[in-house]
Design a protein around this motif. Structure first.
Motif, PDB file in Angstrom:
ATOM      1  N   ARG A   1      -9.667  69.319 -47.172  1.00  0.00           N
ATOM      2  CA  ARG A   1      -8.345  68.896 -47.646  1.00  0.00           C
ATOM      3  C   ARG A   1      -7.574  68.194 -46.510  1.00  0.00           C
ATOM      4  O   ARG A   1      -6.976  67.142 -46.708  1.00  0.00           O
ATOM      5  CB  ARG A   1      -7.577  70.118 -48.166  1.00  0.00           C
ATOM      6  N   ARG A   2      -7.630  68.759 -45.285  1.00  0.00           N
ATOM      7  CA  ARG A   2      -6.947  68.139 -44.144  1.00  0.00           C
ATOM      8  C   ARG A   2      -7.566  66.774 -43.810  1.00  0.00           C
ATOM      9  O   ARG A   2      -6.861  65.826 -43.488  1.00  0.00           O
ATOM     10  CB  ARG A   2      -6.983  69.066 -42.936  1.00  0.00           C
ATOM     11  N   PHE A   3      -8.886  66.703 -43.900  1.00  0.00           N
ATOM     12  CA  PHE A   3      -9.572  65.432 -43.638  1.00  0.00           C
ATOM     13  C   PHE A   3      -9.149  64.379 -44.662  1.00  0.00           C
ATOM     14  O   PHE A   3      -8.809  63.256 -44.308  1.00  0.00           O
ATOM     15  CB  PHE A   3     -11.091  65.640 -43.669  1.00  0.00           C
ATOM     16  N   LYS A   4      -9.158  64.750 -45.925  1.00  0.00           N
ATOM     17  CA  LYS A   4      -8.770  63.809 -46.984  1.00  0.00           C
ATOM     18  C   LYS A   4      -7.328  63.343 -46.787  1.00  0.00           C
ATOM     19  O   LYS A   4      -7.031  62.148 -46.909  1.00  0.00           O
ATOM     20  CB  LYS A   4      -8.930  64.463 -48.355  1.00  0.00           C
ATOM     21  N   ASP A   5      -6.437  64.276 -46.465  1.00  0.00           N
ATOM     22  CA  ASP A   5      -5.034  63.906 -46.224  1.00  0.00           C
ATOM     23  C   ASP A   5      -4.926  62.928 -45.054  1.00  0.00           C
ATOM     24  O   ASP A   5      -4.167  61.962 -45.118  1.00  0.00           O
ATOM     25  CB  ASP A   5      -4.183  65.145 -45.942  1.00  0.00           C
ATOM     26  N   ALA A   6      -5.679  63.178 -43.985  1.00  0.00           N
ATOM     27  CA  ALA A   6      -5.631  62.286 -42.822  1.00  0.00           C
ATOM     28  C   ALA A   6      -6.118  60.884 -43.195  1.00  0.00           C
ATOM     29  O   ALA A   6      -5.506  59.889 -42.809  1.00  0.00           O
ATOM     30  CB  ALA A   6      -6.473  62.855 -41.676  1.00  0.00           C
ATOM     31  N   VAL A   7      -7.201  60.818 -43.958  1.00  0.00           N
ATOM     32  CA  VAL A   7      -7.727  59.514 -44.381  1.00  0.00           C
ATOM     33  C   VAL A   7      -6.719  58.810 -45.294  1.00  0.00           C
ATOM     34  O   VAL A   7      -6.419  57.632 -45.108  1.00  0.00           O
ATOM     35  CB  VAL A   7      -9.095  59.679 -45.092  1.00  0.00           C
ATOM     36  N   MET A   8      -6.198  59.530 -46.284  1.00  0.00           N
ATOM     37  CA  MET A   8      -5.276  58.934 -47.258  1.00  0.00           C
ATOM     38  C   MET A   8      -3.979  58.456 -46.613  1.00  0.00           C
ATOM     39  O   MET A   8      -3.378  57.494 -47.076  1.00  0.00           O
ATOM     40  CB  MET A   8      -4.954  59.933 -48.372  1.00  0.00           C
ATOM     41  N   ASN A   9      -3.560  59.123 -45.531  1.00  0.00           N
ATOM     42  CA  ASN A   9      -2.306  58.758 -44.865  1.00  0.00           C
ATOM     43  C   ASN A   9      -2.521  57.869 -43.648  1.00  0.00           C
ATOM     44  O   ASN A   9      -1.586  57.622 -42.893  1.00  0.00           O
ATOM     45  CB  ASN A   9      -1.535  60.024 -44.489  1.00  0.00           C
ATOM     46  N   GLY A  10      -3.752  57.429 -43.435  1.00  0.00           N
ATOM     47  CA  GLY A  10      -4.036  56.510 -42.337  1.00  0.00           C
ATOM     48  C   GLY A  10      -3.943  57.133 -40.958  1.00  0.00           C
ATOM     49  O   GLY A  10      -3.757  56.417 -39.973  1.00  0.00           O
ATOM     50  N   HIS A  11      -4.095  58.455 -40.862  1.00  0.00           N
ATOM     51  CA  HIS A  11      -4.042  59.130 -39.564  1.00  0.00           C
ATOM     52  C   HIS A  11      -5.386  59.043 -38.860  1.00  0.00           C
ATOM     53  O   HIS A  11      -6.429  58.803 -39.479  1.00  0.00           O
ATOM     54  CB  HIS A  11      -3.629  60.591 -39.735  1.00  0.00           C
ATOM     55  N   ASN A  12      -5.370  59.291 -37.576  1.00  0.00           N
ATOM     56  CA  ASN A  12      -6.580  59.286 -36.770  1.00  0.00           C
ATOM     57  C   ASN A  12      -7.489  60.441 -37.206  1.00  0.00           C
ATOM     58  O   ASN A  12      -7.042  61.584 -37.283  1.00  0.00           O
ATOM     59  CB  ASN A  12      -6.201  59.425 -35.294  1.00  0.00           C
ATOM     60  N   VAL A  13      -8.742  60.156 -37.473  1.00  0.00           N
ATOM     61  CA  VAL A  13      -9.688  61.184 -37.919  1.00  0.00           C
ATOM     62  C   VAL A  13     -10.743  61.495 -36.845  1.00  0.00           C
ATOM     63  O   VAL A  13     -11.732  62.165 -37.120  1.00  0.00           O
ATOM     64  CB  VAL A  13     -10.380  60.787 -39.245  1.00  0.00           C
ATOM     65  N   ASP A  14     -10.516  61.045 -35.622  1.00  0.00           N
ATOM     66  CA  ASP A  14     -11.489  61.286 -34.555  1.00  0.00           C
ATOM     67  C   ASP A  14     -11.747  62.771 -34.313  1.00  0.00           C
ATOM     68  O   ASP A  14     -12.842  63.148 -33.907  1.00  0.00           O
ATOM     69  CB  ASP A  14     -11.057  60.619 -33.250  1.00  0.00           C
ATOM     70  N   GLY A  15     -10.763  63.613 -34.550  1.00  0.00           N
ATOM     71  CA  GLY A  15     -10.944  65.053 -34.357  1.00  0.00           C
ATOM     72  C   GLY A  15     -11.946  65.668 -35.318  1.00  0.00           C
ATOM     73  O   GLY A  15     -12.417  66.780 -35.104  1.00  0.00           O
ATOM     74  N   PHE A  16     -12.293  64.946 -36.361  1.00  0.00           N
ATOM     75  CA  PHE A  16     -13.280  65.428 -37.330  1.00  0.00           C
ATOM     76  C   PHE A  16     -14.688  64.945 -36.982  1.00  0.00           C
ATOM     77  O   PHE A  16     -15.640  65.317 -37.642  1.00  0.00           O
ATOM     78  CB  PHE A  16     -12.923  64.946 -38.745  1.00  0.00           C
ATOM     79  N   ARG A  17     -14.800  64.082 -35.984  1.00  0.00           N
ATOM     80  CA  ARG A  17     -16.090  63.488 -35.629  1.00  0.00           C
ATOM     81  C   ARG A  17     -16.799  64.297 -34.556  1.00  0.00           C
ATOM     82  O   ARG A  17     -16.170  64.878 -33.678  1.00  0.00           O
ATOM     83  CB  ARG A  17     -15.882  62.078 -35.088  1.00  0.00           C
ATOM     84  N   ILE A  18     -18.128  64.240 -34.581  1.00  0.00           N
ATOM     85  CA  ILE A  18     -18.927  64.793 -33.487  1.00  0.00           C
ATOM     86  C   ILE A  18     -18.829  63.847 -32.296  1.00  0.00           C
ATOM     87  O   ILE A  18     -18.627  64.268 -31.167  1.00  0.00           O
ATOM     88  CB  ILE A  18     -20.394  64.974 -33.914  1.00  0.00           C
ATOM     89  N   ASN A  19     -18.991  62.548 -32.541  1.00  0.00           N
ATOM     90  CA  ASN A  19     -18.837  61.498 -31.537  1.00  0.00           C
ATOM     91  C   ASN A  19     -19.668  61.762 -30.274  1.00  0.00           C
ATOM     92  O   ASN A  19     -19.149  61.810 -29.169  1.00  0.00           O
ATOM     93  CB  ASN A  19     -17.357  61.313 -31.187  1.00  0.00           C
ATOM     94  N   ASP A  20     -20.968  61.931 -30.475  1.00  0.00           N
ATOM     95  CA  ASP A  20     -21.859  62.216 -29.357  1.00  0.00           C
ATOM     96  C   ASP A  20     -23.247  61.664 -29.693  1.00  0.00           C
ATOM     97  O   ASP A  20     -23.928  62.172 -30.584  1.00  0.00           O
ATOM     98  CB  ASP A  20     -21.924  63.720 -29.106  1.00  0.00           C
TER      99      ASP A  20
END
Length: 193
Positions: free
Chosen positions: A77-96
């Protein structure tokens, strides 16, 4: 993108942010609450970002406790809200790039495979779409040998998304690969059915 969330979700401010070098986590669903408290209740020293899902195999939804499922739904739900509101979603990434996500689809499924491929690419990890039709399976190599070989390609965590006609394949692979991973000093690979 939600397909890979059960194993890899994190959030920048979350005490359960994902880390490929996660310490061993409890395998019992009943200890999720204790693990969460341990991660989030140490004010004297900073809590290293980690996830109790790292290295876990999910074959069926029952492999997750009700608390774990509720946590994942909340994170989704937090991820979807971040995407829908154009917020940074890097905290949801593994990025490695030292973490490998391997798609091993022994049964055809375009929609499911593309969903997992999209999720894996979102996480900015090494992604391998293993082609079973032209692979060593044609030379009668076992799935266990194939997974051992692929595990060696990841410096850190290996995550396998398996679609197989063999019921229990992910659970069996988890058990078979645990010993191998320890012998090779690799993190326990995770399997998603």
């Amino acid at each position: 993108v939600g397909c890979a969330l059960p194993i890899t979700m994190s959030q920048t401010n979350s005490p359960l942010a994902s880390s490929p070098l996660t310490p061993k986590t409890p395998t019992s669903n009943s200890s999720f609450g204790e693990h969460f408290k341990q991660l989030s209740s140490s004010p004297s020293k900073p809590v290293k970002p980690t996830s109790p899902f790292a290295g876990r195999t999910v074959s069926v939804v029952g492999d997750l406790s009700v608390d774990e499922q509720a946590y994942l739904y909340g994170q989704t739900r937090r991820f979807k809200d971040a995407v829908m509101n154009g917020h940074n979603v890097d905290g949801f990434r593994i990025n490695d790039q030292d973490v490998g996500i391997y798609l091993v689809f022994m049964l055809p499924s375009t929609q499911t495979k593309n969903s997992f491929l999209s999720a894996a690419q979102f996480h900015k990890t090494k992604v391998n779409d293993f082609n079973c039709a032209s692979s060593s399976f044609n030379k009668k190599e076992s799935i266990t040998d194939t997974v051992k070989m692929l595990c060696g390609y990841s410096v850190k965590q290996s995550i396998f998304v398996i679609r197989s006609q063999s019921e229990g394949a992910c659970t069996w692979l988890q058990d078979a690969m645990r010993t191998y991973a320890h012998q090779m000093e690799l993190p326990d690979p995770a399997f998603i059915n």
